[in-house]
Design an enzyme around this catalytic site. Structure first.
Site, PDB file in Angstrom:
ATOM      1  N   ASN A 171      46.764  25.545  48.202  1.00 45.23           N
ATOM      2  CA  ASN A 171      46.779  25.010  49.449  1.00 45.23           C
ATOM      3  C   ASN A 171      47.088  23.223  49.087  1.00 45.23           C
ATOM      4  OD1 ASN A 171      45.141  26.583  50.640  1.00 45.23           O
ATOM      5  ND2 ASN A 171      43.059  26.327  49.652  1.00 45.23           N
ATOM      6  N   HIS A 221      42.283  31.525  39.254  1.00 48.98           N
ATOM      7  CA  HIS A 221      41.118  32.059  39.373  1.00 48.98           C
ATOM      8  C   HIS A 221      40.362  32.185  38.176  1.00 48.98           C
ATOM      9  CE1 HIS A 221      41.342  34.148  43.821  1.00 48.98           C
ATOM     10  NE2 HIS A 221      41.759  32.793  43.694  1.00 48.98           N
ATOM     11  N   TYR A 230      49.815  34.956  41.999  1.00 52.30           N
ATOM     12  CA  TYR A 230      49.813  33.481  42.211  1.00 52.30           C
ATOM     13  C   TYR A 230      51.077  32.785  41.358  1.00 52.30           C
ATOM     14  CZ  TYR A 230      45.323  34.190  44.109  1.00 52.30           C
ATOM     15  OH  TYR A 230      44.207  34.569  44.904  1.00 52.30           O
ATOM     16  N   ARG A 284      43.961  41.541  41.471  1.00 54.89           N
ATOM     17  CA  ARG A 284      43.643  42.483  42.287  1.00 54.89           C
ATOM     18  C   ARG A 284      44.463  42.900  43.416  1.00 54.89           C
ATOM     19  NH1 ARG A 284      42.785  37.313  44.607  1.00 54.89           N
ATOM     20  NH2 ARG A 284      43.072  37.436  46.891  1.00 54.89           N
ATOM     21  N   GLU A 367      39.871  40.655  38.565  1.00 52.13           N
ATOM     22  CA  GLU A 367      38.752  40.561  39.461  1.00 52.13           C
ATOM     23  C   GLU A 367      39.014  41.348  40.686  1.00 52.13           C
ATOM     24  OE1 GLU A 367      39.632  36.613  41.087  1.00 52.13           O
ATOM     25  OE2 GLU A 367      41.689  37.494  42.025  1.00 52.13           O
ATOM     26  N   ASP A 403      38.408  55.700  35.587  1.00 54.38           N
ATOM     27  CA  ASP A 403      37.741  55.324  34.314  1.00 54.38           C
ATOM     28  C   ASP A 403      38.796  56.047  33.547  1.00 54.38           C
ATOM     29  OD1 ASP A 403      37.356  57.903  34.660  1.00 54.38           O
ATOM     30  OD2 ASP A 403      35.137  57.552  35.326  1.00 54.38           O
ATOM     31  N   TYR A 413      32.856  58.769  33.762  1.00 50.28           N
ATOM     32  CA  TYR A 413      31.925  59.002  34.973  1.00 50.28           C
ATOM     33  C   TYR A 413      32.398  60.232  35.845  1.00 50.28           C
ATOM     34  CZ  TYR A 413      29.940  54.387  33.998  1.00 50.28           C
ATOM     35  OH  TYR A 413      29.416  53.477  33.409  1.00 50.28           O
TER      36      TYR A 413
HETATM   37 CA    CA Z   1      36.054  60.305  35.534  1.00 53.81          CA
END
Ligand code: CA
Length: 698
Positions: A171, A221, A230, A284, A367, A403, A413
């Protein structure tokens, strides 16, 4: 006498004035050339827009009353005005310098000047609009007929928005950019000088702040790795400005130019392999389609050709590298680097890149934010990017199992878990670092995240990377896995040099000495492990990882290889050796790699062919590593190399908090028995490597 003096003084002033005029003209010409070359496609539409402009100077399809926040319709008026002006001042345009077009431009310019269009988003009012007006007015200086001074003054008045001193990062630079344009339009020296100061301000090394770091990584960040994203915007924006003011008194000074070029040439460009950048450095941004492909970067190098023509060979080579899909091993290199500020390691060879992203309580985890990177929980937990050809991970993110990110040790998971915290958060672990001599090194991190604890270490040699894990502990109910890779499937998966994969999915207890080769990357198992492997289609969507993207299904065949640590591991371990850039595994070479320790106290490897010993020491004590007995009073990461008859010791402090480390090194065969007290680098250099060439083997 007096008359002569007055004559000389006024002559001098006149001369200075003429020089200033020349400077402004030159910079304006550079802006014109740049805008002209980057907007050649605007011509066709310019004719349509010129015809559609109403007598009031407005376009009937633009909603001028809108105050919309993100896409603000009135901004389109300035975009069209710019297109008309480009058509008016471009010699190859059909309406070049035509009165009919000039009249339309004047109408549209007056319409903007006589109204005060505002968005509720300050960004449009203080950045986008003033910048667009600035470019329009500079380009009009190249028209046969000029904008009348009164109208220009009205428009310049509208540019007096925003304060670069109160803003940071992009900015700040954007506001300074329209100050810069305004200074050119008004030929105001003071304004130009202050705009330039602001524009070049980001070219400096900072510590404890966002921007270019002392290890030449780029953080934004918070202390979050953003060499691309960035860092890339930093390169693009500043190279443009430096090119505008080249060959004038405002040109960037040597000191800043050196910093800028060092980041470009030694950090940014080297991690692009055949157009594709390491996914680890994009934060990200990896949840956006096509982002890893870097074929627009040639524009930066073209600006550099103008700014620093003395290095033209370097820029030409860089452009060639980015412009063409050269063979994967075109660049002859052997570079190893650890970024102690960014918690990031690169290991670059002619045949491959192998980079690792880590984090600590000094750096932010990757992030999520604005609905982007929704599943990126594990992107800093020892993530390995293994590239031989370049596009191994290009656009794979929508179909990834999140994961099983390459390199990580995680809970497996049933379904991928969302990253709940937004905008980055410091990791919990203090231990993270690396030692490097510029060619080889060791990196290590103690993961403590999501109830998983794991001491992960990477031993980088010329051709092989030995990956060790120890202290793997987790009491959660999900099984724990360590993922060796998850990349696009390309060609056969071959076990032990002869057996092609018989099923697209399997679990197998591999014995010590077995190995797999896929897509020119070898994975060797120096000890028995339970291995999971799939080589089949995976399904996902960009929306899954980025809420503003398409829900359309994305599918593709993926090679995924992992170790099963089962549920509730206590002090579990793993070991694997990655040999990228090969067609077949050299088993004899593997015998030269000795894993001496892989425990919660110490992880150590000796490369007997290269006479290199490397160790990650978590607990002070005395350890035998091949012929070496090493005693340390602090946790350290170290390596000992041998060059002719001299041993060299490299040491780094993984906690970045110690002042000294005391080592006692004994090697009977090498006739070494010495105690050394090493002063560790402090402040912005804490965590960097310190070397001692001192151990004689006579
Ligand atoms: Ca998995």
């Amino acid at each position: 006498m007096k008359a002569i003096l007055i004559f000389f003084v006024s002559f001098g002033l006149l001369l200075a004035k003429a020089q200033d005029k020349q400077t402004f003209d030159r910079i304006k010409k550079h802006v014109y050339d740049d805008e002209h070359s980057s907007a050649m496609s605007a011509n066709n539409r310019a004719t349509v827009w010129s015809n559609q402009l109403t007598e009031t100077g407005a376009w009937s399809d633009i909603d001028y009353a809108s105050k919309s926040i993100s896409l603000w319709p009135p901004g389109e008026h300035l975009e069209r005005l710019r297109a008309l002006i480009l058509a008016y001042v471009s010699p190859e345009s059909k309406s070049y310098q035509q009165k009919r077009l000039y009249d339309k431009i004047l109408l549209a310019a007056k319409y903007w000047a006589n109204n005060r269009f505002e968005s509720t988003n300050w960004w449009h009012n203080e950045i986008a609009s003033p910048k667009a007006i600035g470019v329009c007015l500079i380009l009009m200086k190249f028209g046969k007929e000029r904008i009348p001074a009164a109208v220009e003054a009205q428009l310049v008045k509208l540019m007096e928005r925003g304060d670069p001193y109160t803003k940071t990062g992009a900015n700040k630079s954007d506001i300074a950019m329209h100050y810069f344009y305004r200074a050119l339009i008004l030929e105001d020296e003071n304004l130009l000088a202050s705009a330039m100061e602001q524009l070049l301000f980001p070219i400096q090394l900072v510590d404890g702040k966002e921007g270019l770091q002392y290890d030449f990584s780029y953080l934004q960040h918070g202390p979050q790795l953003y060499i691309a994203g960035y860092g890339e915007e930093f390169l693009k924006g500043i190279s443009k400005v430096m090119a505008y003011v080249r060959e004038t008194s405002y040109a960037v000074d040597k000191n800043k130019l050196d910093l800028f070029e060092k980041f470009l040439l030694e950090t940014y460009l080297p991690i692009i392999r055949s157009r594709y950048i390491d996914f680890n450095v994009h934060g990200r941004g990896i949840s956006r389609p096509d982002i890893l492909r870097k074929d627009q970067e040639a524009a930066i190098l073209q600006q550099m050709q103008l700014i620093d023509p003395a290095k033209n060979d370097v820029w030409k080579k860089g452009i060639a590298k980015l412009d063409s899909l050269q063979s994967f091993d075109a660049v002859d290199q052997a570079v190893h680097k650890h970024y102690w500020k960014g918690d990031y390691t690169t290991h670059l060879r002619k045949q491959f890149h192998f980079n690792v992203r880590m984090a600590s309580h000094r750096t932010n985890k990757s992030e999520s934010g604005n609905g982007e990177n929704m599943l990126g929980k594990n992107m800093t937990d020892g993530v390995t990017n293994i590239q031989v050809f370049g596009p191994e991970y290009y656009n794979i993110m929508p179909v990834w199992e999140w994961d099983k990110i390459p390199g990580t040790t995680t809970r497996d998971y049933r379904g991928d878990q969302e990253l709940k915290e937004q905008w980055g958060k410091l990791a919990a672990n203090g231990f993270s670092g690396g030692v490097s001599n510029g060619q080889i090194g060791v990196s290590a991190m103690k993961v403590a995240y999501d109830s998983v604890f794991a001491q992960k270490a990477w031993f980088f040699f010329d051709k092989e990377i030995v990956c060790l894990g120890s202290g793997i502990t987790c009491s959660a109910r999900e099984p724990v896995v360590t993922t060796l890779n998850q990349t696009w499937l390309n060609g056969p998966v071959v076990w032990n040099g002869k057996e092609p994969l018989s099923a697209d999915s399997l679990l197998r207890n591999v014995k010590q000495g077995e190995y797999i080769v896929h897509n020119r990357v070898g994975y060797y198992f120096p000890k028995a492990m339970k291995v999971g492997l799939t080589a089949k289609e995976q399904l996902g969507s960009w929306y899954r990882i980025n809420r503003s993207r398409s829900k359309d299904p994305v599918r593709g065949k993926v090679f995924k290889l992992w170790f099963e640590h089962a549920t509730g591991p206590v002090d579990g371990t793993y070991a694997y050796i990655v040999v990228p850039g090969i067609e077949r595994m050299d088993k004899t070479a593997m015998q030269k790699l000795k894993i001496w320790h892989n425990t919660p106290a110490v992880q150590a490897v000796e490369h007997q062919a290269l006479a290199v010993s490397q160790a990650v020491i978590h607990q002070p004590g005395t350890y035998q590593i091949g012929a070496w007995s090493i005693q340390t009073d602090k946790p350290v990461i170290l390596q000992i190399t041998k060059d002719d008859d001299v041993f060299k010791l490299d040491v780094a402090d993984p906690f970045q908090k110690e002042k000294t480390v005391r080592l006692h090194l004994v090697n009977k065969k090498g006739k070494v028995n010495e105690t050394v007290e090493i002063a560790l680098p402090q402040a912005e250099y804490a965590g960097s490597t310190v070397s001692k060439t001192m151990l004689s083997s006579h």
